[in-house]
Write a protein that holds these residues in place. Structure first.
Motif, short mmCIF file in Angstrom:
data_model
loop_
_atom_site.label_atom_id
_atom_site.label_comp_id
_atom_site.label_asym_id
_atom_site.label_seq_id
_atom_site.Cartn_x
_atom_site.Cartn_y
_atom_site.Cartn_z
N GLY A 1 41.07 35.92 23.63
CA GLY A 1 40.65 37.15 23.36
C GLY A 1 40.29 38.31 24.40
N LYS A 2 40.19 37.65 25.64
CA LYS A 2 39.90 38.61 26.89
C LYS A 2 41.04 39.04 27.76
N PRO A 3 41.16 40.11 28.06
CA PRO A 3 42.18 40.54 29.07
C PRO A 3 42.14 39.84 30.36
N ILE A 4 43.31 39.33 30.89
CA ILE A 4 43.50 39.26 32.34
C ILE A 4 44.54 39.57 32.91
N THR A 5 44.76 39.76 34.33
CA THR A 5 45.60 40.44 35.30
C THR A 5 46.23 39.31 36.02
N ILE B 1 43.01 37.77 37.65
CA ILE B 1 41.77 38.77 37.65
C ILE B 1 41.43 38.99 36.56
N GLN B 2 40.08 38.95 36.27
CA GLN B 2 39.41 39.25 34.80
C GLN B 2 39.44 40.61 34.57
N GLY B 3 40.11 41.11 33.36
CA GLY B 3 40.33 42.52 33.00
C GLY B 3 41.62 42.80 33.34
N ASP B 4 42.09 44.32 32.69
CA ASP B 4 43.15 44.70 32.85
C ASP B 4 43.22 45.83 34.07
N TYR B 5 43.42 45.48 35.06
CA TYR B 5 43.50 46.04 36.40
C TYR B 5 44.57 46.37 37.11
N ARG B 6 45.92 46.51 36.33
CA ARG B 6 47.16 46.43 36.71
C ARG B 6 47.32 47.79 37.72
N ASP B 7 47.02 48.74 37.00
CA ASP B 7 47.03 50.08 37.77
C ASP B 7 46.59 50.06 39.29
N ARG B 8 45.27 49.77 39.22
CA ARG B 8 44.75 49.85 40.42
C ARG B 8 44.91 48.79 41.30
N ILE B 9 45.53 47.53 40.91
CA ILE B 9 45.94 46.46 41.76
C ILE B 9 47.35 46.83 42.35
N MET B 10 48.06 47.37 41.52
CA MET B 10 49.53 47.81 41.95
C MET B 10 49.37 48.93 43.17
N ASP B 11 48.27 49.80 43.04
CA ASP B 11 48.05 50.79 44.23
C ASP B 11 47.44 50.13 45.18
N ILE B 12 46.80 49.21 45.31
CA ILE B 12 46.03 48.47 46.22
C ILE B 12 47.41 47.67 47.10
N LEU B 13 48.12 47.00 46.27
CA LEU B 13 49.22 46.26 47.04
C LEU B 13 50.31 47.36 47.39
N THR B 14 50.56 48.26 46.99
CA THR B 14 51.62 49.33 47.51
C THR B 14 51.15 49.87 48.79
N SER B 15 49.71 50.04 48.67
CA SER B 15 49.34 50.72 50.13
C SER B 15 49.23 49.77 51.20
N LYS B 16 49.10 48.30 50.73
CA LYS B 16 49.49 47.49 51.87
C LYS B 16 50.82 47.10 52.48
N GLY B 17 51.79 47.59 51.65
CA GLY B 17 53.12 47.71 51.70
C GLY B 17 53.88 46.50 51.02
N PHE B 18 53.28 46.16 49.93
CA PHE B 18 54.14 45.19 49.15
C PHE B 18 54.55 45.78 48.15
N LYS B 19 55.84 45.21 47.50
CA LYS B 19 56.65 45.64 46.41
C LYS B 19 55.84 44.93 45.33
#
Length: 109
Positions: A45-49, A85-103
Motif C-alpha cells: 500500500g505504500k509507493p516506491i520508486t 526509494i521510498q515514495g514517488d520521486y520519479r520526476d525529481r530522480i529523473m532530473d538528478i540523473l539527467t543532470s549527471k548525464g545518464f539516460k
C-alpha cells in the motif's frame, strides 16, 4: 580547507595544469549507453520508486543510490542490482540523473 588549498600551502611554487584538474560532477561513475529504468510500484500500500538497468560496477550504483537518498532526504535501499526509494520521486530522480548525464526511461504511469 580542502586538499587543493593544503597542497598550495605545502608547494607554493607549483602551478596546476589542465591534466591535474579532476571532473567532480560524476566522481568516477561509469556512464552507460542504455537508459536506466525508473518505475513506480506500490508495495504493501505504500509507493516506491525503483531504478534498475545500470550495467556498471555495483559500488558506483551504491554511490549513486546514496547520493539520491541524501539529495531527496528519503529512505531507500540497494538490493538485487536495483535502487529502491521510498515514495514517488520519479520526476525529481529523473532530473538528478539527467543532470549527471545518464539516460533515463520512465516506466509505469
Amino acid at each position: 580547507m580542502d586538499l587543493k588549498d593544503q597542497l598550495k600551502n605545502l608547494f607554493p611554487d607549483h602551478q596546476f595544469t589542465e591534466e591535474e584538474k579532476t571532473e567532480e560532477t560524476n566522481e568516477g561513475i561509469w556512464m552507460q549507453d542504455d537508459p536506466i529504468i525508473c518505475k513506480y510500484e506500490k508495495r504493501k500500500g505504500k509507493p516506491i520508486t525503483i531504478l534498475e538497468g545500470y550495467t556498471g560496477a555495483d559500488e558506483d550504483f551504491k554511490k549513486l543510490a546514496k547520493e539520491i537518498k541524501t539529495t531527496l532526504s528519503v529512505g531507500g535501499s540497494f538490493k538485487d542490482d536495483r535502487i529502491i526509494i521510498q515514495g514517488d520521486y520519479r520526476d525529481r530522480i529523473m532530473d538528478i540523473l539527467t543532470s549527471k548525464g545518464f539516460k533515463v526511461k520512465r516506466v509505469g504511469g
